[in-house]
Design a protein around this motif. Structure first.
Motif, PDB file in Angstrom:
ATOM      1  N   ASP A  79      84.087  31.018  37.115  1.00  0.00           N
ATOM      2  CA  ASP A  79      83.655  31.233  38.496  1.00  0.00           C
ATOM      3  C   ASP A  79      82.683  32.403  38.579  1.00  0.00           C
ATOM      4  O   ASP A  79      81.667  32.344  39.284  1.00  0.00           O
ATOM      5  CB  ASP A  79      84.863  31.520  39.389  1.00  0.00           C
ATOM      6  N   LEU A  80      82.987  33.469  37.869  1.00  0.00           N
ATOM      7  CA  LEU A  80      82.141  34.660  37.907  1.00  0.00           C
ATOM      8  C   LEU A  80      80.762  34.362  37.338  1.00  0.00           C
ATOM      9  O   LEU A  80      79.731  34.795  37.879  1.00  0.00           O
ATOM     10  CB  LEU A  80      82.805  35.792  37.122  1.00  0.00           C
ATOM     11  N   LEU A  81      80.723  33.611  36.241  1.00  0.00           N
ATOM     12  CA  LEU A  81      79.447  33.277  35.616  1.00  0.00           C
ATOM     13  C   LEU A  81      78.652  32.276  36.442  1.00  0.00           C
ATOM     14  O   LEU A  81      77.417  32.259  36.380  1.00  0.00           O
ATOM     15  CB  LEU A  81      79.683  32.695  34.221  1.00  0.00           C
ATOM     16  N   LEU A 132      72.356  25.391  31.182  1.00  0.00           N
ATOM     17  CA  LEU A 132      72.776  25.926  32.483  1.00  0.00           C
ATOM     18  C   LEU A 132      71.811  27.002  32.967  1.00  0.00           C
ATOM     19  O   LEU A 132      71.460  27.043  34.161  1.00  0.00           O
ATOM     20  CB  LEU A 132      74.197  26.493  32.382  1.00  0.00           C
ATOM     21  N   ILE A 133      71.364  27.876  32.079  1.00  0.00           N
ATOM     22  CA  ILE A 133      70.389  28.903  32.450  1.00  0.00           C
ATOM     23  C   ILE A 133      69.108  28.245  32.969  1.00  0.00           C
ATOM     24  O   ILE A 133      68.520  28.694  33.961  1.00  0.00           O
ATOM     25  CB  ILE A 133      70.104  29.825  31.255  1.00  0.00           C
ATOM     26  N   HIS A 134      68.685  27.181  32.311  1.00  0.00           N
ATOM     27  CA  HIS A 134      67.489  26.460  32.754  1.00  0.00           C
ATOM     28  C   HIS A 134      67.694  25.898  34.164  1.00  0.00           C
ATOM     29  O   HIS A 134      66.801  25.985  35.023  1.00  0.00           O
ATOM     30  CB  HIS A 134      67.189  25.325  31.767  1.00  0.00           C
ATOM     31  N   ARG A 135      68.881  25.313  34.420  1.00  0.00           N
ATOM     32  CA  ARG A 135      69.161  24.764  35.742  1.00  0.00           C
ATOM     33  C   ARG A 135      69.227  25.852  36.807  1.00  0.00           C
ATOM     34  O   ARG A 135      68.749  25.676  37.937  1.00  0.00           O
ATOM     35  CB  ARG A 135      70.490  24.003  35.725  1.00  0.00           C
ATOM     36  N   ALA A 186      66.106  27.150  38.631  1.00  0.00           N
ATOM     37  CA  ALA A 186      65.578  26.343  39.733  1.00  0.00           C
ATOM     38  C   ALA A 186      66.445  26.429  40.981  1.00  0.00           C
ATOM     39  O   ALA A 186      66.030  25.985  42.058  1.00  0.00           O
ATOM     40  CB  ALA A 186      65.460  24.888  39.289  1.00  0.00           C
ATOM     41  N   ASP A 187      67.647  27.002  40.850  1.00  0.00           N
ATOM     42  CA  ASP A 187      68.565  27.046  41.991  1.00  0.00           C
ATOM     43  C   ASP A 187      69.489  28.248  41.838  1.00  0.00           C
ATOM     44  O   ASP A 187      70.665  28.123  41.506  1.00  0.00           O
ATOM     45  CB  ASP A 187      69.368  25.748  42.071  1.00  0.00           C
ATOM     46  N   LEU A 188      68.941  29.439  42.075  1.00  0.00           N
ATOM     47  CA  LEU A 188      69.702  30.668  41.892  1.00  0.00           C
ATOM     48  C   LEU A 188      70.804  30.792  42.933  1.00  0.00           C
ATOM     49  O   LEU A 188      70.637  30.400  44.091  1.00  0.00           O
ATOM     50  CB  LEU A 188      68.777  31.889  41.984  1.00  0.00           C
ATOM     51  N   ILE A 190      75.178  34.637  36.095  1.00  0.00           N
ATOM     52  CA  ILE A 190      74.039  34.069  35.379  1.00  0.00           C
ATOM     53  C   ILE A 190      72.779  34.174  36.237  1.00  0.00           C
ATOM     54  O   ILE A 190      71.708  34.547  35.745  1.00  0.00           O
ATOM     55  CB  ILE A 190      74.316  32.605  34.977  1.00  0.00           C
ATOM     56  N   SER A 191      72.887  33.867  37.522  1.00  0.00           N
ATOM     57  CA  SER A 191      71.735  34.008  38.410  1.00  0.00           C
ATOM     58  C   SER A 191      71.266  35.457  38.469  1.00  0.00           C
ATOM     59  O   SER A 191      70.059  35.729  38.496  1.00  0.00           O
ATOM     60  CB  SER A 191      72.100  33.515  39.823  1.00  0.00           C
ATOM     61  N   GLY A 192      72.226  36.392  38.466  1.00  0.00           N
ATOM     62  CA  GLY A 192      71.853  37.806  38.479  1.00  0.00           C
ATOM     63  C   GLY A 192      71.093  38.214  37.234  1.00  0.00           C
ATOM     64  O   GLY A 192      70.125  38.985  37.298  1.00  0.00           O
TER      65      GLY A 192
END
Length: 445
Positions: free
Chosen positions: A188-190, A232-235, A238-240, A245-247
């Protein structure tokens, strides 16, 4: 996340000691009192209760060179002041490039598969300034405010897992509770989507079951996880979202120079090192309370009265008494140095035995006694210095929530096996039970 991970040795922890390796009985520069042979280390008997052997080493060979089950020769540091010094000593690098492997056996160190999966550039393997830069980035996910905001989710996961067995009257608390709770929490955190979290649970299970055994299965799981994280990083780009991971992606996009490999390695080690420590904290902590009924009753009465002070000190005592990390992760001498009277050569691997240091009678009163009221408790369960466990606040929250909820909802919880029937997982770094069968009065349906 803790400064901890599985060691790459065989699962069946073979015995070591002077009979198997005469050179390890009295290494040069390390005085050993005439007190009989060095205790056998790393056998299954040792794994069940390593503390008497560690007490012998503290007294007679506090910085002791031995051959590990993997074949690597390393120094074990067992006294509290030496351990504290070593954990913060800049001459002891975390970077495996400093390991003089040719002089210390052919065994490998580290997480199986991390090198071939290009996952080496994480916090457990690097020194400043790279360590400083990466730790600064990820530390934003573990601020007190963010951890506190995560508390309701931890409670929700805890209750949901207990709901799964509460009406049955029995459970294996490792597989049904202690293992899935931190996996789902760190996912969840990631920002791992819910539909993918069971895959992570399977990969993590492979690492826990075989972290000290055959490297092949673990390495395959690591590679699968690496491929998934890259995708997942690639995805996420496009949708932070509001996840870690978004951070990390945002930081990279704003000039922090975080490479894709660094981002993947960071996510990997947060997931990997961030869950097994909590599995063991919950498992070892519950087991210790069940073996010490007076302390368990004291905590239950405190919780029933709405007082959480004893829960706070109690978690720290459980970390000290039988913590989730037996040995801190690998360090390598970058120059010749003296530690605890032993001359350590450049390139030598050094392993700080947290379990031994945290029962040093020179630092802790009655160290072999579980005392949840202990206040003077500067244990090393989460390390010391710049590599102090980044995820300690989250792990403490998970441990406190898990134990408090278990003891409140299942007040007559008891072991469903004799202590000598329980088995501890193989591997060098971590300390945790394979299973923890319990019985209790079922909750009404």
């Amino acid at each position: 996340m803790s400064d901890a991970r599985p060691e790459a040795g065989p699962d069946a922890r073979p015995e070591t000691g002077p009979d198997a390796h005469p050179e390890s009985a009295a290494p040069a520069g390390c005085p050993v009192a005439a007190a009989g042979p060095t205790p056998a280390l790393f056998s299954w008997q040792f794994a069940a209760d390593p503390y008497p052997a560690y007490a012998w080493l503290r007294e007679h060979a506090p910085v002791h060179r031995t051959r590990l089950p993997s074949g690597v020769e390393a120094w074990l540091v067992t006294r509290y002041p030496d351990a504290r010094q070593a954990l913060a000593d800049a001459r002891l690098s975390k970077n495996p490039v400093h390991h003089s492997a040719a002089a210390h056996g052919k065994g490998k160190t580290g997480i199986p598969g991390e090198r071939s999966a290009n996952l080496m550039t994480h916090l457990l393997n690097i020194d400043p300034p790279d360590h400083t830069r990466l730790r600064r980035l990820v530390s934003k996910a573990f601020t007190p405010r963010r951890v506190a905001a995560f508390a309701p989710r931890i409670q929700e996961l805890t209750d949901r897992l207990i709901d799964g067995f509460a009406q049955r009257g029995s459970a294996d608390l490792i597989h049904e509770f202690a293992f899935p709770l931190p996996i789902y929490a760190i996912c969840d955190l990631l920002g791992v989507p819910a539909e993918d979290q069971d895959d992570f649970r399977d990969w993590a299970g492979m690492m826990i079951r075989h972290g000290g055994g055959p490297r092949g299965g673990v390495a395959r799981s690591v590679k699968k996880m690496r491929a998934y994280l890259a995708e997942l990083i690639h995805r996420k780009r496009a949708d932070l979202g509001d996840d870690l991971i978004s951070g990390l992606i945002r930081a990279s996009d704003h000039g922090e120079h975080l490479t894709e490999n660094e981002a993947a390695a960071m996510c990997f080690v947060l997931l990997f090192a961030g869950f097994e420590t909590t599995v063991n904290l919950i498992g070892n902590g519950t087991y210790a309370l069940l073996r010490n009924p007076a302390q368990r009753e004291l905590l239950q009465k405190s919780l029933a009265a709405g007082d959480t002070d004893l829960l706070t000190t109690g978690i720290e005592e459980l970390l000290r008494y039988d913590g989730p990390v037996e040995l801190a992760t690998w360090r390598y001498a970058t120059e010749e140095m003296t530690l605890g009277g032993a001359r350590i050569a450049e390139g030598d691997p050094v392993l700080v035995v947290l379990a031994a240091a945290d029962r040093d009678p020179a630092r802790f009163t009655e160290p072999d006694v579980l005392d949840l009221t202990r206040r003077d408790n500067p244990h090393l369960g989460y390390g010391h210095g710049i590599h102090y466990c980044l995820g300690a606040p989250l792990a403490r929250l998970e441990g406190q929530t898990a134990l408090a909820t278990l003891l409140t909802r299942l007040p007559d919880l008891q072991l469903a096996a004799e202590p000598d029937e329980l088995r501890w997982r193989g591997g060098l770094i971590m300390r945790g039970l394979r299973t923890l069968p319990v019985e209790f009065t079922p909750e009404p349906s």
